[in-house]
Design an enzyme around this catalytic site. Structure first.
Site, PDB file in Angstrom:
ATOM      1  N   CYS A  41       6.461 -25.674  19.481  1.00  0.00           N
ATOM      2  CA  CYS A  41       7.299 -25.281  18.338  1.00  0.00           C
ATOM      3  C   CYS A  41       7.737 -26.544  17.618  1.00  0.00           C
ATOM      4  CB  CYS A  41       8.515 -24.498  18.823  1.00  0.00           C
ATOM      5  SG  CYS A  41       9.626 -24.039  17.487  1.00  0.00           S
ATOM      6  N   ASP A  50      12.027 -21.524  31.304  1.00  0.00           N
ATOM      7  CA  ASP A  50      12.347 -21.650  32.744  1.00  0.00           C
ATOM      8  C   ASP A  50      13.637 -20.920  33.101  1.00  0.00           C
ATOM      9  OD1 ASP A  50      14.317 -24.596  32.840  1.00  0.00           O
ATOM     10  OD2 ASP A  50      13.467 -23.687  31.031  1.00  0.00           O
ATOM     11  N   LEU A  51      14.628 -20.924  32.206  1.00  0.00           N
ATOM     12  CA  LEU A  51      15.898 -20.255  32.520  1.00  0.00           C
ATOM     13  C   LEU A  51      15.735 -18.734  32.539  1.00  0.00           C
ATOM     14  CD1 LEU A  51      18.220 -22.506  30.333  1.00  0.00           C
ATOM     15  CD2 LEU A  51      18.062 -22.520  32.844  1.00  0.00           C
ATOM     16  N   ARG A  76       7.901 -16.527  18.735  1.00  0.00           N
ATOM     17  CA  ARG A  76       8.451 -16.882  20.041  1.00  0.00           C
ATOM     18  C   ARG A  76       9.358 -15.800  20.587  1.00  0.00           C
ATOM     19  NH1 ARG A  76       7.954 -21.464  21.544  1.00  0.00           N
ATOM     20  NH2 ARG A  76       9.594 -21.177  23.059  1.00  0.00           N
ATOM     21  N   ILE A  95      21.146 -29.270  20.346  1.00  0.00           N
ATOM     22  CA  ILE A  95      20.424 -28.127  20.917  1.00  0.00           C
ATOM     23  C   ILE A  95      18.913 -28.375  20.877  1.00  0.00           C
ATOM     24  CG2 ILE A  95      20.101 -25.629  20.815  1.00  0.00           C
ATOM     25  CD1 ILE A  95      23.011 -26.142  21.070  1.00  0.00           C
ATOM     26  N   ARG A  98      10.561 -25.785  23.818  1.00  0.00           N
ATOM     27  CA  ARG A  98      11.277 -24.515  24.035  1.00  0.00           C
ATOM     28  C   ARG A  98      10.731 -23.784  25.254  1.00  0.00           C
ATOM     29  NH1 ARG A  98      12.085 -21.571  18.374  1.00  0.00           N
ATOM     30  NH2 ARG A  98      13.732 -20.512  19.518  1.00  0.00           N
ATOM     31  N   PRO A  99      11.027 -24.306  26.473  1.00  0.00           N
ATOM     32  CA  PRO A  99      10.523 -23.657  27.681  1.00  0.00           C
ATOM     33  C   PRO A  99      11.250 -22.334  27.934  1.00  0.00           C
ATOM     34  CG  PRO A  99      12.081 -25.393  28.240  1.00  0.00           C
ATOM     35  CD  PRO A  99      11.926 -25.422  26.734  1.00  0.00           C
ATOM     36  N   ARG A 109      10.101 -15.289   7.104  1.00  0.00           N
ATOM     37  CA  ARG A 109      10.329 -14.868   8.492  1.00  0.00           C
ATOM     38  C   ARG A 109      11.783 -14.503   8.733  1.00  0.00           C
ATOM     39  NH1 ARG A 109       6.893 -17.874  12.753  1.00  0.00           N
ATOM     40  NH2 ARG A 109       8.060 -16.318  13.926  1.00  0.00           N
ATOM     41  N   LYS A 117      18.563 -11.097  11.691  1.00  0.00           N
ATOM     42  CA  LYS A 117      17.247 -11.203  12.339  1.00  0.00           C
ATOM     43  C   LYS A 117      17.407 -11.411  13.845  1.00  0.00           C
ATOM     44  CE  LYS A 117      15.024 -15.279  12.425  1.00  0.00           C
ATOM     45  NZ  LYS A 117      14.686 -15.815  13.745  1.00  0.00           N
ATOM     46  N   ASN A 118      18.264 -12.361  14.224  1.00  0.00           N
ATOM     47  CA  ASN A 118      18.373 -12.748  15.638  1.00  0.00           C
ATOM     48  C   ASN A 118      19.113 -11.725  16.486  1.00  0.00           C
ATOM     49  OD1 ASN A 118      16.872 -14.920  15.021  1.00  0.00           O
ATOM     50  ND2 ASN A 118      18.553 -16.390  15.043  1.00  0.00           N
ATOM     51  N   ASP A 156      21.198 -23.654  13.666  1.00  0.00           N
ATOM     52  CA  ASP A 156      20.434 -22.997  12.599  1.00  0.00           C
ATOM     53  C   ASP A 156      21.010 -23.248  11.212  1.00  0.00           C
ATOM     54  OD1 ASP A 156      19.592 -20.044  14.614  1.00  0.00           O
ATOM     55  OD2 ASP A 156      18.829 -22.088  14.609  1.00  0.00           O
TER      56      ASP A 156
HETATM   57  C1  EPZ Z   1      17.747 -18.529  19.645  1.00  0.00           C
HETATM   58  O1  EPZ Z   1      16.534 -19.088  20.169  1.00  0.00           O
HETATM   59  C2  EPZ Z   1      17.500 -18.290  18.149  1.00  0.00           C
HETATM   60  N1  EPZ Z   1      16.352 -17.411  17.988  1.00  0.00           N
HETATM   61  C3  EPZ Z   1      17.215 -19.622  17.454  1.00  0.00           C
HETATM   62  O2  EPZ Z   1      17.134 -19.368  16.044  1.00  0.00           O
HETATM   63  C4  EPZ Z   1      18.382 -20.561  17.675  1.00  0.00           C
HETATM   64  O3  EPZ Z   1      18.072 -21.816  17.130  1.00  0.00           O
HETATM   65  C5  EPZ Z   1      18.640 -20.719  19.188  1.00  0.00           C
HETATM   66  O4  EPZ Z   1      18.849 -19.442  19.807  1.00  0.00           O
HETATM   67  C6  EPZ Z   1      19.875 -21.559  19.467  1.00  0.00           C
HETATM   68  O5  EPZ Z   1      21.000 -21.045  18.855  1.00  0.00           O
HETATM   69  C7  EPZ Z   1      16.523 -16.075  18.127  1.00  0.00           C
HETATM   70  O6  EPZ Z   1      17.581 -15.571  18.434  1.00  0.00           O
HETATM   71  C8  EPZ Z   1      15.325 -15.220  17.881  1.00  0.00           C
HETATM   72  P1  EPZ Z   1      17.832 -21.037  23.346  1.00  0.00           P
HETATM   73  P2  EPZ Z   1      16.321 -19.251  21.746  1.00  0.00           P
HETATM   74  O7  EPZ Z   1      17.115 -20.444  24.493  1.00  0.00           O
HETATM   75  O8  EPZ Z   1      17.056 -18.189  22.466  1.00  0.00           O
HETATM   76  C9  EPZ Z   1      16.588 -24.840  25.931  1.00  0.00           C
HETATM   77  C10 EPZ Z   1      16.205 -19.344  13.893  1.00  0.00           C
HETATM   78  O9  EPZ Z   1      16.149 -20.284  13.097  1.00  0.00           O
HETATM   79  N2  EPZ Z   1      16.035 -23.856  26.877  1.00  0.00           N
HETATM   80  O10 EPZ Z   1      19.270 -20.704  23.193  1.00  0.00           O
HETATM   81  O11 EPZ Z   1      14.867 -19.398  21.962  1.00  0.00           O
HETATM   82  C11 EPZ Z   1      15.836 -24.842  24.599  1.00  0.00           C
HETATM   83  O12 EPZ Z   1      14.698 -25.620  24.649  1.00  0.00           O
HETATM   84  C12 EPZ Z   1      15.885 -19.588  15.384  1.00  0.00           C
HETATM   85  O13 EPZ Z   1      16.513 -18.177  13.594  1.00  0.00           O
HETATM   86  C13 EPZ Z   1      15.565 -24.299  28.094  1.00  0.00           C
HETATM   87  O14 EPZ Z   1      15.586 -25.493  28.389  1.00  0.00           O
HETATM   88  O15 EPZ Z   1      17.039 -20.661  21.999  1.00  0.00           O
HETATM   89  C14 EPZ Z   1      16.905 -25.354  23.655  1.00  0.00           C
HETATM   90  O16 EPZ Z   1      16.936 -26.741  23.708  1.00  0.00           O
HETATM   91  C15 EPZ Z   1      15.278 -20.927  15.621  1.00  0.00           C
HETATM   92  N3  EPZ Z   1      15.050 -23.375  28.962  1.00  0.00           N
HETATM   93  C16 EPZ Z   1      18.192 -24.763  24.231  1.00  0.00           C
HETATM   94  O17 EPZ Z   1      17.913 -24.433  25.608  1.00  0.00           O
HETATM   95  C17 EPZ Z   1      15.011 -22.026  28.659  1.00  0.00           C
HETATM   96  O18 EPZ Z   1      14.530 -21.216  29.479  1.00  0.00           O
HETATM   97  C18 EPZ Z   1      18.698 -23.512  23.517  1.00  0.00           C
HETATM   98  O19 EPZ Z   1      17.619 -22.616  23.365  1.00  0.00           O
HETATM   99  C19 EPZ Z   1      15.499 -21.603  27.425  1.00  0.00           C
HETATM  100  C20 EPZ Z   1      16.018 -22.534  26.540  1.00  0.00           C
END
Ligand code: EPZ
Length: 419
Positions: free
Chosen positions: A115, A123-124, A91, A328, A120-121, A398, A22-23, A306
């Site tokens: 969420c 900003d990055l 998302r 995380i 889950r901002p 999902r 999926k991801n 996950d």
């Molecule tokens: C991906 O989400 C996955 N989703 C998530 O899987 C997974 O939990 C996550 O990566 C971490 O491995 C998909 O690939 C569709 P991140 P993503 O940006 O990219 C913070 C599932 O169960 N952050 O790597 O949205 C954030 O809040 C889902 O299949 C910022 O602060 O996650 C988190 O604490 C759930 N600013 C950390 O970084 C940003 O701009 C990692 O989030 C972006 C993220």
């Protein structure tokens, strides 16, 4: 709305075939927006999240065809604003920002809302786009990114909780059509990021270093159509590996890549489970008296967040005091109160779950809150006495293709009934 009834105490044996990831499929489908030409994506799982992404692509003007695991997309003429009604449901819709910005130099999507797994901002993501020369504006719940042109540059995507997966994907997809070279520092190294980079390169992009913390993208003028097969879903495979640990006599997983599951395999072996690997197959044997564990979630190749909830379910019946620390999404423990309804002994201490293994769990009506929490409740049901009734299973659909049928094929007794 469906619910799932899990009849506990049935041993699992035989084999389960793992679906496409999926991801990985979601950002790869978004990346088809980067070219006017036809893209053919294979091994795409049949999931509601994939359905949402295909609807977004159609709403943006792409022609989309789908037939049993293969999706054909032709995004000849596209719009640059993704509809709120669909985006709010998923998302990961945010990952159309990069391709639209890369190709059309502007994009508008609704800002992702709250969420249950935590803050889950994005900003990055926006920091990365800014480094390429794109401004952004937030208005009426939407974020708009725009630029007269994109220019390659160096950007560090390290956040408070480490790197960002979809942030790395988004910046990579914007940078492939930028002028000059982009360097992403502190990039996410997940296998899904590598799979996306391989697809982009098949379209004529120049991406190097995916899978490491430093990705280098040399911009090109345009991209062409391509064909790609999505990697196996390591989290689906991990979930079934834990099912095998919980109730497996001998359970085989096929069409899996064990290299993507090293941290989980190591943890299960440390607990004493026997796991054998043979190319794209793995086998696990359940065992009596496994050892308790101490785990900390980390960005790949560390232990995946996950898989945290599913491991909580396993350790509920593992004698001794186990500790799982979530780094995380520190609040990602919605499954704990439901597991406690089944008799589990778990205390939350900050971002750690302290699990005192019990002799038994009892089936109960429980509520799914998010995708991985719902999988954990199904796994807990496999080892509980009696019937566990998991409500709101739309969460599980999902991210898991026919989870009940796959487990029933391996000897479980799971019913899906109308709520
Ligand atoms: C991906 O989400 C996955 N989703 C998530 O899987 C997974 O939990 C996550 O990566 C971490 O491995 C998909 O690939 C569709 P991140 P993503 O940006 O990219 C913070 C599932 O169960 N952050 O790597 O949205 C954030 O809040 C889902 O299949 C910022 O602060 O996650 C988190 O604490 C759930 N600013 C950390 O970084 C940003 O701009 C990692 O989030 C972006 C993220």
């Amino acid at each position: 709305m469906d619910k799932i009834l899990v009849h506990g105490g049935r041993p699992l044996s035989g084999s389960i075939k793992i679906s496409g990831s999926k991801n990985s499929a979601l950002p790869i489908l978004a990346a088809t927006l980067l070219t006017k030409e036809t893209c053919t994506i294979r091994n795409v799982p049949d999931l509601s999240d994939v359905h949402y992404m295909l609807t977004i692509l159609s709403e943006l003007g792409a022609e989309v065809e789908r037939a049993s695991g293969t999706v054909i997309v032709k995004a000849e003429k596209i719009k640059t604003e993704a509809p709120y009604e669909i985006v709010r449901k998923m998302r990961a819709s945010v990952c159309v920002l990069g391709p639209l910005l890369g190709r059309e130099k502007e994009a508008t999507v609704s800002l992702p809302g709250g969420c249950v797994i935590g803050d889950r901002p994005i900003d990055l993501h926006l920091k990365g786009f800014e480094a390429l020369g794109a401004a952004n504006r937030v208005q009426s719940g939407n974020v708009k990114v725009f630029a007269s042109q994109l220019t390659g540059s160096v950007v560090n995507l390290r956040g408070k909780f480490g790197s960002t997966v979809l942030g790395t994907d988004n910046v990579m997809m914007a940078a492939v059509l930028a002028e000059g070279t982009t360097v992403i520092e502190s990039a996410a190294a997940e296998p899904e990021v590598v799979d996306l980079a391989n697809f982009l390169n098949a379209m004529g992009a120049k991406v190097e270093g995916a899978g490491t913390r430093r990705i280098i993208i040399e911009g090109v003028k345009e991209l062409h159509g391509a064909e790609h097969s999505v990697i196996p879903d390591r989290i689906e495979a991990g979930t079934f590996l834990v099912a095998g640990a919980i109730a497996g006599e001998e359970l085989t997983l096929n069409r899996v890549n064990p290299d993507h599951l090293r941290a989980l395999i190591d943890a299960l072996r440390t607990a004493g489970y026997e796991i054998s690997e043979n190319g794209e197959s793995m086998k696990i044997k359940g065992r009596h008296a496994p050892k308790f564990l101490e785990l900390t979630t980390e960005p790949y190749p560390g232990f995946p967040t996950d898989m945290q909830a599913q491991m909580c379910a396993l350790l509920c019946k593992t004698a001794g005091l186990s500790v799982i620390t979530e780094t995380i999404f520190p609040q990602r423990f919605m499954h704990v109160s439901e597991l406690k309804r089944m008799g589990a002994d778990i205390n939350l201490e900050g971002a750690s779950a302290v699990i005192n293994g019990r002799e038994s769990l009892s089936g109960a009506p429980v509520m799914a809150s998010d995708l991985r929490a719902s999988a954990a409740l199904v796994l807990a049901g496999l080892q509980a006495d009696g019937i566990t009734e998991v409500n709101r299973v739309y969460h599980i659909d999902r991210g898991y293709e026919q989870i009940d049928e796959k487990l029933n094929g391996a000897g479980a007794h799971i019913e899906r009934v109308k709520a």
